[in-house]
Enzyme design. Structure first.
Site, short mmCIF file in Angstrom:
data_model
loop_
_atom_site.label_atom_id
_atom_site.label_comp_id
_atom_site.label_asym_id
_atom_site.label_seq_id
_atom_site.Cartn_x
_atom_site.Cartn_y
_atom_site.Cartn_z
N HIS A 14 0.87 -1.19 0.00
CA HIS A 14 0.00 0.00 0.00
C HIS A 14 0.90 1.23 0.00
O HIS A 14 1.28 1.74 1.04
CB HIS A 14 -0.91 -0.03 1.23
N HIS A 16 1.42 4.88 -2.40
CA HIS A 16 1.07 5.77 -3.50
C HIS A 16 2.33 6.47 -3.99
O HIS A 16 2.94 7.23 -3.23
CB HIS A 16 0.04 6.80 -3.05
N HIS A 194 -9.54 0.98 -1.44
CA HIS A 194 -9.51 1.63 -0.13
C HIS A 194 -10.92 1.57 0.47
O HIS A 194 -11.90 1.94 -0.20
CB HIS A 194 -9.12 3.11 -0.28
N GLU A 197 -11.37 3.38 6.10
CA GLU A 197 -10.36 4.27 6.67
C GLU A 197 -11.13 5.39 7.36
O GLU A 197 -11.33 5.38 8.57
CB GLU A 197 -9.44 4.83 5.58
N ASP A 275 1.88 4.02 2.82
CA ASP A 275 0.83 4.87 2.25
C ASP A 275 1.41 6.04 1.45
O ASP A 275 1.70 5.90 0.27
CB ASP A 275 -0.11 5.36 3.36
N ASP A 276 1.56 7.19 2.08
CA ASP A 276 2.13 8.40 1.45
C ASP A 276 3.26 8.91 2.34
O ASP A 276 3.12 9.92 3.04
CB ASP A 276 1.05 9.47 1.30
#
Length: 335
Positions: A14, A16, A194, A197, A275-276
């Site tokens: 996961h 990005h 997704h 969340e 994630d980011d």
């Protein structure tokens, strides 16, 4: 424990790519491409990375992506991430990219994917890091835009293993993209999404039932539905959890409140991911350390996050077995 985590073999599911845009590279690309950005210094950029929810993050995330213009920009972005993987001993990564973020501002689909793909191939040959590419639809855009993006992806099925669904969860339920995902499956793409969340646990069930997905990205709100948790355990449905992201975006108030270790011990196939990371304060090692520092957990349990990620990955069974053996050999050194 820090030494154990640093050298532990890892698999990331996961991530990005646009979320790995570090301020230093943002400034470099802005200068290269003559793009004005609303920041005067790297410190000012980092100071802006204070979010109160998902949307406040997305606003600056899309702003940062404006500096990505040419194929080389996407190569440089991806290569910088792969070097972080090398530092954190990530052996395999399955990365997301958001083509609509770029095609909506006039950048061609080919420019985006060719730069990313070239870096991933080079990462395998030069760094020994294997990878898969997952194309995400932006859920705040309409179904028509998603269908158009899927059509563009068809020409690159040799590069894209799966499609996903990201961006603003609130107000954009999985049902909005049921027909898109059905067509993607018919075309031979694997599917992820997704869910759970910021959105409720019902979004997870809806994504499973309507989108027929292989794994849930985030999914931490599953704890609100006991029957859903039992289903996740029973069917070995993976959750690609992003601990630091969840704290940064106020899904949990503190890491001590995070449910990832509880879900692991209940038998859910949970994994740790970043994630980011440029926006949320850390790559894979940082995320592992954040969990370990907040929860009493032993080395076998920590390694289980990697074993779960191997199981949940889209590599073939022979590669899964190879990765399991590498991880088990490492764990055996500490037992």
């Amino acid at each position: 424990m820090k030494e154990f985590i640093q050298s532990l073999p890892k698999v990331e599911l996961h991530l990005h790519l646009e979320g790995t845009l570090e301020p230093e590279l943002m400034f470099e690309l802005a200068k290269r491409n003559h793009i004005d950005i609303p920041f005067n210094s790297i410190a000012e950029v980092r100071g802006a990375y204070s979010f109160h929810n998902l949307q406040s993050f997305l606003d600056i995330y899309f702003q940062g992506a404006n500096v990505l213009i040419n194929e080389q920009d996407f190569f440089d972005l991806t290569w910088a991430y792969l070097l972080r993987c090398q530092d954190d001993n990530v052996l395999h990564t399955e990365v997301f990219f958001d083509p609509q973020t770029h095609t909506e501002r006039g950048i061609s689909f080919e420019t985006v994917i060719n730069g990313i793909h070239r870096a991933l191939v080079q990462g395998t040959t030069e760094l020994g890091i294997s990878s898969k590419l997952i194309m995400c639809f932006l859920r705040h855009l309409d179904e028509e835009s998603a269908f158009k993006t899927l059509q563009q992806a068809q020409r690159h099925q040799d590069k894209i293993v799966a499609v996903g669904l990201d961006s603003s969860e609130i107000g954009h339920p999985p049902a909005k993209f049921e027909r898109v995902f059905k067509q993607a499956i018919n075309l031979g793409f694997l599917t992820v999404a997704h869910a759970g969340e910021e959105g409720e646990a019902s979004n997870i069930s809806e994504a499973l039932n309507l989108l027929k997905i292989s794994r849930i990205d985030h999914g931490v709100r599953c704890s609100e539905d006991e029957e859903l948790v039992k289903q996740l355990v029973r069917e070995r449905i993976p959750l690609t959890v992003c601990p630091l992201s969840n704290i940064k975006l106020k899904v949990f108030d503190s890491m001590e409140q995070h449910n990832i270790v509880d879900l692991l011990r209940r038998g859910v196939c949970v994994t740790i991911n970043s994630d980011d990371p440029a926006y949320f304060g850390g790559y894979m090692v940082n995320n592992f350390l954040a969990v370990v520092n907040a929860h009493p957990i032993n080395k076998a349990e920590i390694a289980q996050f990697t074993f779960n990620a191997i199981e949940a990955s889209f590599v073939n069974k022979h590669e899964k077995e190879r990765l399991r053996k590498v991880t088990q050999r490492y764990l055996n050194l500490y037992q």
